[in-house]
Design a protein around this motif. Structure first.
Motif, PDB file in Angstrom:
ATOM      1  N   LYS A  54       0.846  -1.188   0.000  1.00  0.00           N
ATOM      2  CA  LYS A  54       0.000   0.000   0.000  1.00  0.00           C
ATOM      3  C   LYS A  54       0.880   1.236   0.000  1.00  0.00           C
ATOM      4  O   LYS A  54       1.791   1.373   0.807  1.00  0.00           O
ATOM      5  N   VAL A  55       0.613   2.157  -0.923  1.00  0.00           N
ATOM      6  CA  VAL A  55       1.382   3.389  -1.047  1.00  0.00           C
ATOM      7  C   VAL A  55       0.494   4.552  -0.653  1.00  0.00           C
ATOM      8  O   VAL A  55      -0.636   4.679  -1.133  1.00  0.00           O
ATOM      9  N   ASP A  56       1.014   5.397   0.242  1.00  0.00           N
ATOM     10  CA  ASP A  56       0.276   6.579   0.668  1.00  0.00           C
ATOM     11  C   ASP A  56       0.449   7.663  -0.398  1.00  0.00           C
ATOM     12  O   ASP A  56       1.562   8.115  -0.673  1.00  0.00           O
ATOM     13  N   ALA A  57      -0.637   8.065  -1.023  1.00  0.00           N
ATOM     14  CA  ALA A  57      -0.585   9.047  -2.111  1.00  0.00           C
ATOM     15  C   ALA A  57      -0.096  10.405  -1.618  1.00  0.00           C
ATOM     16  O   ALA A  57       0.490  11.176  -2.388  1.00  0.00           O
ATOM     17  N   GLU A  58      -0.301  10.722  -0.360  1.00  0.00           N
ATOM     18  CA  GLU A  58       0.128  12.011   0.188  1.00  0.00           C
ATOM     19  C   GLU A  58       1.653  12.102   0.295  1.00  0.00           C
ATOM     20  O   GLU A  58       2.219  13.194   0.288  1.00  0.00           O
ATOM     21  N   SER A  59       2.327  10.937   0.384  1.00  0.00           N
ATOM     22  CA  SER A  59       3.781  10.959   0.551  1.00  0.00           C
ATOM     23  C   SER A  59       4.520  11.155  -0.769  1.00  0.00           C
ATOM     24  O   SER A  59       5.728  11.396  -0.769  1.00  0.00           O
ATOM     25  N   ILE A  60       3.831  11.080  -1.887  1.00  0.00           N
ATOM     26  CA  ILE A  60       4.469  11.254  -3.191  1.00  0.00           C
ATOM     27  C   ILE A  60       4.655  12.740  -3.457  1.00  0.00           C
ATOM     28  O   ILE A  60       3.718  13.521  -3.390  1.00  0.00           O
ATOM     29  N   VAL A  61       5.893  13.129  -3.766  1.00  0.00           N
ATOM     30  CA  VAL A  61       6.223  14.532  -4.019  1.00  0.00           C
ATOM     31  C   VAL A  61       6.285  14.741  -5.526  1.00  0.00           C
ATOM     32  O   VAL A  61       7.035  14.059  -6.216  1.00  0.00           O
ATOM     33  N   LEU A  62       5.501  15.681  -6.011  1.00  0.00           N
ATOM     34  CA  LEU A  62       5.517  16.022  -7.425  1.00  0.00           C
ATOM     35  C   LEU A  62       6.332  17.286  -7.620  1.00  0.00           C
ATOM     36  O   LEU A  62       6.230  18.225  -6.839  1.00  0.00           O
ATOM     37  N   GLY A  63       7.133  17.318  -8.648  1.00  0.00           N
ATOM     38  CA  GLY A  63       7.900  18.515  -8.960  1.00  0.00           C
ATOM     39  C   GLY A  63       9.353  18.367  -8.568  1.00  0.00           C
ATOM     40  O   GLY A  63       9.828  17.316  -8.154  1.00  0.00           O
ATOM     41  N   ILE A  64      10.059  19.452  -8.657  1.00  0.00           N
ATOM     42  CA  ILE A  64      11.488  19.486  -8.381  1.00  0.00           C
ATOM     43  C   ILE A  64      11.698  20.052  -6.981  1.00  0.00           C
ATOM     44  O   ILE A  64      11.102  21.077  -6.630  1.00  0.00           O
ATOM     45  N   PRO A  65      12.520  19.400  -6.165  1.00  0.00           N
ATOM     46  CA  PRO A  65      12.745  19.931  -4.819  1.00  0.00           C
ATOM     47  C   PRO A  65      13.454  21.284  -4.871  1.00  0.00           C
ATOM     48  O   PRO A  65      14.196  21.577  -5.803  1.00  0.00           O
ATOM     49  N   LYS A  66      13.207  22.102  -3.876  1.00  0.00           N
ATOM     50  CA  LYS A  66      13.813  23.432  -3.802  1.00  0.00           C
ATOM     51  C   LYS A  66      15.326  23.308  -3.676  1.00  0.00           C
ATOM     52  O   LYS A  66      15.829  22.439  -2.977  1.00  0.00           O
ATOM     53  N   LYS A  67      16.028  24.190  -4.361  1.00  0.00           N
ATOM     54  CA  LYS A  67      17.485  24.181  -4.304  1.00  0.00           C
ATOM     55  C   LYS A  67      17.926  24.830  -2.998  1.00  0.00           C
ATOM     56  O   LYS A  67      17.496  25.931  -2.661  1.00  0.00           O
ATOM     57  N   GLU A  68      18.771  24.105  -2.278  1.00  0.00           N
ATOM     58  CA  GLU A  68      19.272  24.628  -1.014  1.00  0.00           C
ATOM     59  C   GLU A  68      20.404  25.607  -1.287  1.00  0.00           C
ATOM     60  O   GLU A  68      21.257  25.364  -2.136  1.00  0.00           O
ATOM     61  N   GLU A  69      20.385  26.700  -0.547  1.00  0.00           N
ATOM     62  CA  GLU A  69      21.432  27.696  -0.732  1.00  0.00           C
ATOM     63  C   GLU A  69      22.690  27.235  -0.009  1.00  0.00           C
ATOM     64  O   GLU A  69      22.648  26.800   1.136  1.00  0.00           O
ATOM     65  N   SER A  70      23.821  27.313  -0.707  1.00  0.00           N
ATOM     66  CA  SER A  70      25.076  26.884  -0.096  1.00  0.00           C
ATOM     67  C   SER A  70      25.714  28.071   0.636  1.00  0.00           C
ATOM     68  O   SER A  70      25.490  29.228   0.313  1.00  0.00           O
ATOM     69  N   ASP A  71      26.545  27.734   1.622  1.00  0.00           N
ATOM     70  CA  ASP A  71      27.198  28.773   2.424  1.00  0.00           C
ATOM     71  C   ASP A  71      28.351  29.423   1.671  1.00  0.00           C
ATOM     72  O   ASP A  71      28.678  30.574   1.899  1.00  0.00           O
ATOM     73  N   GLU A  72      28.997  28.669   0.766  1.00  0.00           N
ATOM     74  CA  GLU A  72      30.155  29.217   0.084  1.00  0.00           C
ATOM     75  C   GLU A  72      29.736  30.224  -0.985  1.00  0.00           C
ATOM     76  O   GLU A  72      28.797  30.014  -1.723  1.00  0.00           O
ATOM     77  N   VAL A  73      30.460  31.321  -1.035  1.00  0.00           N
ATOM     78  CA  VAL A  73      30.183  32.377  -1.991  1.00  0.00           C
ATOM     79  C   VAL A  73      31.125  32.195  -3.176  1.00  0.00           C
ATOM     80  O   VAL A  73      32.340  32.145  -2.995  1.00  0.00           O
ATOM     81  N   ILE A  74      30.577  32.079  -4.351  1.00  0.00           N
ATOM     82  CA  ILE A  74      31.394  31.883  -5.541  1.00  0.00           C
ATOM     83  C   ILE A  74      31.835  33.249  -6.052  1.00  0.00           C
ATOM     84  O   ILE A  74      31.026  34.145  -6.251  1.00  0.00           O
ATOM     85  N   ASP A  75      33.140  33.385  -6.260  1.00  0.00           N
ATOM     86  CA  ASP A  75      33.694  34.643  -6.750  1.00  0.00           C
ATOM     87  C   ASP A  75      33.341  34.785  -8.227  1.00  0.00           C
ATOM     88  O   ASP A  75      33.717  33.931  -9.032  1.00  0.00           O
ATOM     89  N   PRO A  76      32.606  35.841  -8.601  1.00  0.00           N
ATOM     90  CA  PRO A  76      32.213  35.975  -9.998  1.00  0.00           C
ATOM     91  C   PRO A  76      33.378  36.349 -10.908  1.00  0.00           C
ATOM     92  O   PRO A  76      33.305  36.185 -12.114  1.00  0.00           O
ATOM     93  N   VAL A  77      34.473  36.854 -10.339  1.00  0.00           N
ATOM     94  CA  VAL A  77      35.620  37.261 -11.147  1.00  0.00           C
ATOM     95  C   VAL A  77      36.476  36.023 -11.422  1.00  0.00           C
ATOM     96  O   VAL A  77      36.875  35.311 -10.510  1.00  0.00           O
ATOM     97  N   ARG A  78      36.749  35.785 -12.695  1.00  0.00           N
ATOM     98  CA  ARG A  78      37.571  34.642 -13.103  1.00  0.00           C
ATOM     99  C   ARG A  78      38.865  35.142 -13.722  1.00  0.00           C
ATOM    100  O   ARG A  78      38.946  36.278 -14.154  1.00  0.00           O
TER     101      ARG A  78
END
Length: 147
Positions: free
Chosen positions: A62-86
């Protein structure tokens, strides 16, 4: 009034179509006459395979229909800051046409650079700093200056 032209090819196609229809009707009658309806069913077992036997009800999950997640999970923000200057090296630059390519020293990727995106005048083999911006055909190097 002109009569519709019936060519040899049209007659042959019509004959084939009628023959196919008759064969299909004969097969349908044979299936009805044999009464073998069970062979027409296909079941999916607990492993997801197609089988001709009905599934075992004791293995049903038996599968609980409420536990099924539709869509793409939210992207977690990382702590590291990427330097835009290359940093990179000018691989090719054509002064007369006003464009060239810069090779990133870290990723070894090449990026298009236009003379309008340069803060200083650059030449081939110069070491430069730049930022990336999305262009019409990919990423472009902008705010380019010598190091």
């Amino acid at each position: 009034m002109a009569r519709a032209q019936e060519t040899f090819g049209k007659k042959e196609r019509e004959k084939k179509r009628l023959k196919k229809r008759e064969e299909k009707a004969k097969k349908k009658e044979q299936r009805k006459a044999s009464g073998d309806q069970d062979s027409m069913f296909v079941y999916v077992d607990e492993n997801g395979h197609l089988v001709d036997t009905p599934p075992d009800p004791s293995k049903k999950v038996k599968v609980d229909a409420e536990s099924i997640v539709l869509g793409i999970p939210k992207k977690e923000e990382s702590d590291e800051v990427i330097d835009p200057v290359r940093k990179g090296r000018v691989e090719f630059f054509n002064d007369s046409k006003g464009y060239g390519f810069i090779k990133d020293t870290e990723t070894q990727e090449k990026f298009f650079v236009h003379v309008q995106g340069c803060l200083e005048e650059i030449k081939e083999n110069n070491m430069v700093q730049f930022e990336l911006e999305r262009g019409m055909k990919g990423m472009n190097a902008v705010r380019v200056k010598k190091v």
